[in-house]
Design a protein around this motif. Structure first.
Motif, short mmCIF file in Angstrom:
data_model
loop_
_atom_site.label_atom_id
_atom_site.label_comp_id
_atom_site.label_asym_id
_atom_site.label_seq_id
_atom_site.Cartn_x
_atom_site.Cartn_y
_atom_site.Cartn_z
N MET A 2 0.84 -1.19 0.00
CA MET A 2 0.00 0.00 0.00
C MET A 2 0.87 1.24 0.00
O MET A 2 1.80 1.36 0.78
CB MET A 2 -0.89 0.01 1.25
N ARG A 3 0.59 2.17 -0.91
CA ARG A 3 1.33 3.43 -0.99
C ARG A 3 0.72 4.39 0.03
O ARG A 3 -0.47 4.65 0.02
CB ARG A 3 1.22 4.00 -2.38
N ILE A 4 1.55 4.89 0.92
CA ILE A 4 1.08 5.79 1.96
C ILE A 4 1.39 7.21 1.52
O ILE A 4 2.54 7.57 1.33
CB ILE A 4 1.74 5.48 3.31
N THR A 5 0.36 8.02 1.34
CA THR A 5 0.52 9.41 0.97
C THR A 5 -0.09 10.28 2.03
O THR A 5 -0.94 9.85 2.81
CB THR A 5 -0.16 9.71 -0.39
N PHE A 6 0.32 11.52 2.06
CA PHE A 6 -0.22 12.46 3.02
C PHE A 6 -1.72 12.58 2.86
O PHE A 6 -2.47 12.56 3.82
CB PHE A 6 0.44 13.83 2.85
N SER A 7 -2.17 12.67 1.63
CA SER A 7 -3.61 12.85 1.41
C SER A 7 -4.39 11.64 1.92
O SER A 7 -5.49 11.80 2.42
CB SER A 7 -3.90 13.13 -0.06
N LEU A 109 -8.25 18.54 -0.40
CA LEU A 109 -7.80 19.54 -1.36
C LEU A 109 -6.57 20.24 -0.79
O LEU A 109 -6.58 20.62 0.39
CB LEU A 109 -8.90 20.56 -1.62
N ALA A 110 -5.54 20.41 -1.59
CA ALA A 110 -4.31 21.04 -1.10
C ALA A 110 -3.71 21.92 -2.19
O ALA A 110 -3.80 21.61 -3.38
CB ALA A 110 -3.29 19.97 -0.68
N GLY A 111 -3.09 23.02 -1.75
CA GLY A 111 -2.45 23.92 -2.71
C GLY A 111 -1.60 24.96 -2.02
O GLY A 111 -1.52 25.02 -0.79
N PRO A 116 -7.00 25.03 -5.22
CA PRO A 116 -6.27 23.80 -4.93
C PRO A 116 -5.48 23.30 -6.13
O PRO A 116 -5.93 23.43 -7.27
CB PRO A 116 -7.37 22.81 -4.55
N GLU A 117 -4.30 22.74 -5.86
CA GLU A 117 -3.47 22.14 -6.90
C GLU A 117 -3.71 20.64 -6.97
O GLU A 117 -3.47 20.02 -8.00
CB GLU A 117 -1.99 22.39 -6.59
N ARG A 118 -4.13 20.07 -5.85
CA ARG A 118 -4.34 18.63 -5.78
C ARG A 118 -5.66 18.34 -5.08
O ARG A 118 -6.06 19.07 -4.19
CB ARG A 118 -3.23 17.96 -4.98
N GLY A 119 -6.27 17.26 -5.48
CA GLY A 119 -7.49 16.82 -4.83
C GLY A 119 -7.65 15.32 -4.98
O GLY A 119 -7.38 14.77 -6.05
N ARG A 145 -10.69 6.82 -4.22
CA ARG A 145 -11.98 6.73 -4.91
C ARG A 145 -11.96 7.44 -6.24
O ARG A 145 -13.00 7.85 -6.73
CB ARG A 145 -13.08 7.31 -4.02
N GLY A 146 -10.83 7.62 -6.84
CA GLY A 146 -10.75 8.31 -8.13
C GLY A 146 -10.36 9.75 -7.94
O GLY A 146 -10.07 10.21 -6.85
N GLY A 147 -10.36 10.50 -8.99
CA GLY A 147 -9.93 11.90 -8.94
C GLY A 147 -8.43 11.96 -9.09
O GLY A 147 -7.76 10.97 -9.29
N GLY A 148 -7.87 13.11 -8.96
CA GLY A 148 -6.44 13.24 -9.14
C GLY A 148 -6.02 14.54 -8.76
O GLY A 148 -5.15 15.09 -8.41
#
Length: 148
Positions: A2-7, A109-111, A116-119, A145-148
């Motif tokens: 499993m890839r662990i990301t901040f989001s 959402l982060a930016g 936001p730059e990422r979601g 759940r999808g998105g990018g």
């Protein structure tokens, strides 16, 4: 693996605020919802303490992530993204004695500015335990759940 990301972590440790009844003692679900809301606010304010304060000593995210790694990851992303927003929906809290299972959908959402730059959207499941009258998050799992 499993890839662990901040989001993903943020999506795992966030939740919606639940208003408690005025003057009445909080029930267990309301206490958990309040803790999730405090964690959400901490993330949006870019503060680790409100998040870490609600983690159990034996906290695990996935198979590998523990409190120390979570703190380092949050600090890295708080520096990288000055503007972080968390949107929660479809929250379900099921209490069974001294443990509770929580499921929710989270949008992170982060930016670096207003836009936001990422979601990312996540389905999150959590396991909470009540010890000495206090609820703490002991396990969390998520799925993108999808998105990018």
């Amino acid at each position: 693996m499993m890839r662990i990301t901040f989001s993903a972590i943020v999506g795992g440790v966030v939740g919606a605020l639940l208003l408690a009844g005025c003057g009445e003692p909080e029930d267990d679900a309301a206490q958990i919802a309040r803790a999730i809301g405090a964690m959400q606010a901490g993330i949006e304010e870019r503060r680790t303490t409100p998040v870490l304060a609600h983690l159990a000593e034996d906290f695990r995210a996935g198979e590998d992530l523990r409190q120390r790694e979570l703190r380092a990851m949050m600090l890295y992303h708080f520096r990288r993204y000055p503007d972080i927003k968390v949107v929660i929906h479809n929250r379900d809290i099921r209490v069974q004695g001294d443990q509770a299972d929580v499921t929710l959908e989270a949008l992170l959402l982060a930016g670096r500015s207003v836009l936001p730059e990422r979601g990312r959207r996540y389905s999150v499941s959590m396991r909470w335990h009540k010890r000495a009258g206090e609820w703490s998050l002991s396990r969390i799992r998520w799925q993108t759940r999808g998105g990018g």
